[in-house]
Design a protein around this motif. Sequence first.
Motif, PDB file in Angstrom:
ATOM      1  N   GLN A 140     -84.687 -96.208  26.884  1.00  0.00           N
ATOM      2  CA  GLN A 140     -83.952 -94.933  26.325  1.00  0.00           C
ATOM      3  C   GLN A 140     -84.918 -94.024  25.187  1.00  0.00           C
ATOM      4  OE1 GLN A 140     -80.573 -96.847  24.611  1.00  0.00           O
ATOM      5  NE2 GLN A 140     -79.182 -96.489  26.440  1.00  0.00           N
ATOM      6  N   GLN A 178     -83.552 -93.371  30.234  1.00  0.00           N
ATOM      7  CA  GLN A 178     -82.271 -92.537  29.862  1.00  0.00           C
ATOM      8  C   GLN A 178     -82.646 -91.731  28.717  1.00  0.00           C
ATOM      9  OE1 GLN A 178     -79.665 -95.554  29.270  1.00  0.00           O
ATOM     10  NE2 GLN A 178     -79.305 -95.889  31.439  1.00  0.00           N
ATOM     11  N   VAL A 180     -80.586 -89.983  25.608  1.00  0.00           N
ATOM     12  CA  VAL A 180     -79.108 -90.235  25.252  1.00  0.00           C
ATOM     13  C   VAL A 180     -79.014 -89.661  23.765  1.00  0.00           C
ATOM     14  CG1 VAL A 180     -78.782 -92.460  26.468  1.00  0.00           C
ATOM     15  CG2 VAL A 180     -79.674 -92.652  24.319  1.00  0.00           C
ATOM     16  N   PHE A 199     -75.052 -83.615  29.615  1.00  0.00           N
ATOM     17  CA  PHE A 199     -74.666 -84.980  29.119  1.00  0.00           C
ATOM     18  C   PHE A 199     -73.349 -85.403  29.610  1.00  0.00           C
ATOM     19  CE2 PHE A 199     -78.237 -83.611  26.154  1.00  0.00           C
ATOM     20  CZ  PHE A 199     -78.889 -84.945  26.127  1.00  0.00           C
ATOM     21  N   ARG A 220     -71.688 -92.682  23.058  1.00  0.00           N
ATOM     22  CA  ARG A 220     -72.994 -92.274  23.518  1.00  0.00           C
ATOM     23  C   ARG A 220     -73.008 -91.518  24.763  1.00  0.00           C
ATOM     24  NH1 ARG A 220     -78.075 -95.808  22.073  1.00  0.00           N
ATOM     25  NH2 ARG A 220     -77.777 -94.811  20.201  1.00  0.00           N
ATOM     26  N   GLN A 222     -75.237 -89.435  27.937  1.00  0.00           N
ATOM     27  CA  GLN A 222     -76.561 -89.510  28.702  1.00  0.00           C
ATOM     28  C   GLN A 222     -76.746 -88.358  29.525  1.00  0.00           C
ATOM     29  OE1 GLN A 222     -76.895 -92.956  31.368  1.00  0.00           O
ATOM     30  NE2 GLN A 222     -78.659 -91.883  32.576  1.00  0.00           N
TER      31      GLN A 222
END
Length: 227
Positions: A140, A178, A180, A199, A220, A222
């Motif tokens: 990430q 990813q 994030v 996102f 969270r 992504q």
Amino acid sequence: MYAVQPDRAHALHQAEDPASLRFRAAQARDAQACAPLMFASGVREFGFFLGDSAATCIEFLQFAFTSKHGRFSYRRHRVAVTADGTVVAVLAVHDGRTTWFDDPHVVLMLLLFFGVRRTVGMLLRGLVLESELPAPKSSQTLIAHCATHERMRGTGVFTALFMDAMRAGLAHEDRDRQIVLDVLVSNTRAYELYRRLGFVELPRRGPISRRLPYELESVRMQLMRHV
């Protein structure tokens, strides 16, 4: 007290638009301007972690920003600046493949700034906070410390800064990586902005820790690459 004086900020709000701004990697000399913005990106989070006044939190962030290493370092940040060099927005980029030294470095910064006795409590609170705001995995890249000067919000400045960060490298990450970020559940304005940027919210891993104030409940998100 914050990034620019009120009269100067008012002029910015009236005259500046994203097309007239410059975007660049942050420099150590940006510490005084960036520290208040970084604090504004997570007032509740920094308040819980450091357990001190806003002024002291900002002083610590200014101190840590000048370091060449760690999650608060100028090397992790990009800024939006006006023609006269005033910083009006900031964000940090944390590549999970290179953050293994972040925790020891935070300990060092806390010890140097606050001393041993106070650092112990901060580290304990930090462990609780990390249960809600985990460090990025090696797969990430975490976007953090996202903030725009209050008089420039809603003008597209952060969107322009984020797109610049994408052009500067985020968009060229491995396809399997990813991108994030985390946002407080209560921060609906930021949540909607991140949604517009592409996102989407990820499922929660578990309930919020009982040792963490519910006002720090976060999600969270992504970035979906097809957006």
